[in-house]
Design a protein around this motif. Structure first.
Motif, PDB file in Angstrom:
ATOM      1  N   HIS A 132      -2.448  -5.927  -7.145  1.00  0.00           N
ATOM      2  CA  HIS A 132      -3.387  -6.090  -6.079  1.00  0.00           C
ATOM      3  C   HIS A 132      -3.440  -5.048  -5.214  1.00  0.00           C
ATOM      4  N   TYR A 133      -2.501  -4.014  -5.078  1.00  0.00           N
ATOM      5  CA  TYR A 133      -2.474  -2.959  -4.380  1.00  0.00           C
ATOM      6  C   TYR A 133      -3.509  -1.776  -5.178  1.00  0.00           C
ATOM      7  N   ASP A 135      -5.896  -2.536  -7.345  1.00  0.00           N
ATOM      8  CA  ASP A 135      -7.254  -3.239  -7.339  1.00  0.00           C
ATOM      9  C   ASP A 135      -7.918  -2.879  -5.813  1.00  0.00           C
ATOM     10  N   ARG A 136      -7.164  -2.763  -5.069  1.00  0.00           N
ATOM     11  CA  ARG A 136      -8.031  -2.578  -3.592  1.00  0.00           C
ATOM     12  C   ARG A 136      -7.998  -1.032  -3.728  1.00  0.00           C
ATOM     13  N   HIS A 139     -11.233  -0.440  -5.554  1.00  0.00           N
ATOM     14  CA  HIS A 139     -12.491  -1.025  -4.881  1.00  0.00           C
ATOM     15  C   HIS A 139     -12.778   0.069  -3.674  1.00  0.00           C
ATOM     16  N   HIS A 151      -5.542   5.493   2.457  1.00  0.00           N
ATOM     17  CA  HIS A 151      -4.610   5.182   1.674  1.00  0.00           C
ATOM     18  C   HIS A 151      -3.734   6.288   1.275  1.00  0.00           C
ATOM     19  N   GLU A 221      -7.713  -0.341   7.305  1.00  0.00           N
ATOM     20  CA  GLU A 221      -7.291  -0.064   6.132  1.00  0.00           C
ATOM     21  C   GLU A 221      -5.866   0.382   5.840  1.00  0.00           C
ATOM     22  N   GLN A 224      -3.481  -2.304   6.138  1.00  0.00           N
ATOM     23  CA  GLN A 224      -3.779  -3.100   4.898  1.00  0.00           C
ATOM     24  C   GLN A 224      -2.932  -2.400   3.863  1.00  0.00           C
ATOM     25  N   PHE A 228       0.240  -3.938   1.535  1.00  0.00           N
ATOM     26  CA  PHE A 228       0.196  -4.013   0.189  1.00  0.00           C
ATOM     27  C   PHE A 228       1.546  -3.353  -0.192  1.00  0.00           C
TER      28      PHE A 228
END
Length: 307
Positions: A132-133, A135-136, A139, A151, A221, A224, A228
């Motif tokens: 999931h991490y 994939d983000r 994106h 990030h 972000e 977020q 994650f």
């Protein structure tokens, strides 16, 4: 998988997971570095209080679990650095592109080779939470590159701060070689002064040409990104509780094949049942004694997580 934030090894547990707190008279409250520092404080607090991180800081980390955390880091940084390479000439990220100083993928390859051998690629698979991490990150890098700084900031600034504390904890708790095999991830050989480099990185962040709305989106972000990371921590904590000390310390060989994660007993509660081909059941069936069964079942669980 914690990168952690700055603190001193002898300080209180809750003070270790901090980014640099040094006051800088040249920053403004509207600078991105300050907005990130203030806007992620709550996430810092939650991350440092996850059970996995608390146990790690106390040296309660077994080698098998540390290996799995290293696997998660490998997939995370492979994605992050792929997207950083993609955006190295994009003005919304280019000033923060320091591949020689920061990139961790090759260091993690060395760690995985040490832990799993030359055929390490055949023995690992990205976990659900890590995917999931990843994939983000992909994106963001491909569709919202102005958020990539969130990030990079969350990972690398932590690695240069409290991550250095975790390096010492892991080396001592796992009795790793003094030659630093297994902890290359924490070694930044091309940064001679971490404090000065972090100041340079923050200055570059603050010089990005960003409007107020974009800065707010970057802070969100970053929060977020923390979420994650916490999901990965929780996943590791659950797996750690399923492993016995003997299995974690290598008492039982870990299967090195490939398999369907949906059959893993770790995920069985989400799916309602474990598949008939799950090695968890095979290990339990082969074990005749209660204690042997416990070790075998844990080994089966670890095997499917690693595949």
């Amino acid at each position: 998988m914690p990168s952690a934030m700055e603190g001193s090894e002898g300080g209180e547990e809750g003070e270790i997971l901090r980014y640099d707190e040094t006051e800088d008279d040249n920053v403004s409250p509207t600078d991105l570095s300050e907005l990130l520092k203030e806007g992620t404080k709550e996430s810092h607090d939650r991350a440092e209080n996850t059970q996995f991180v608390k146990d790690f800081l106390k040296g309660r980390i077994k080698k098998e679990l540390f290996k799995l955390a290293t696997v998660a880091l490998y997939f995370t940084y492979s994605a992050l650095e792929e997207e950083m390479d993609r955006n190295k000439d994009n003005p919304v990220f280019a000033p923060l592109y320091f591949p020689l100083e920061l990139h961790r993928r090759e260091a993690l390859v060395k760690d995985l080779t040490y832990f799993y051998g030359e055929d390490w690629k055949e023995k690992i698979q990205c976990s659900e939470a890590t995917q999931h991490y990843v994939d983000r990150i992909h994106h963001v890098g491909q569709h919202e590159p102005e958020l990539l700084v969130a990030h990079a900031y969350t990972r690398y600034m932590g690695d240069l701060s409290g991550g250095q504390v975790l390096k010492k904890v892991a080396q001592r708790a796992l009795k790793l070689p003094s030659t630093e095999e297994g902890i290359q991830f924490y070694m930044f050989d091309n940064i001679s002064n971490a404090q000065q480099f972090k100041q340079l990185y923050r200055a570059r962040m603050n010089a990005l040409d960003l409007d107020k709305t974009t800065k707010e989106r970057i802070v969100e972000e970053a929060n977020q990104a923390f979420r994650f990371n916490m999901q990965v921590f929780d996943e590791l904590d659950k797996l750690g509780r399923a492993l016995t000390d003997e299995a974690q310390d290598g008492g039982v060989p870990v299967h090195d094949g490939t398999g369907d994660l949906r059959k893993c007993p770790y995920y069985a509660d989400k799916l309602g049942k474990a598949g008939p081909g799950c090695p968890y059941h095979a290990a339990a069936a082969l074990a005749k004694q209660p204690r042997a069964a416990c070790v075998a079942v844990a080994a089966g669980a670890a095997a499917w997580y690693l595949m």
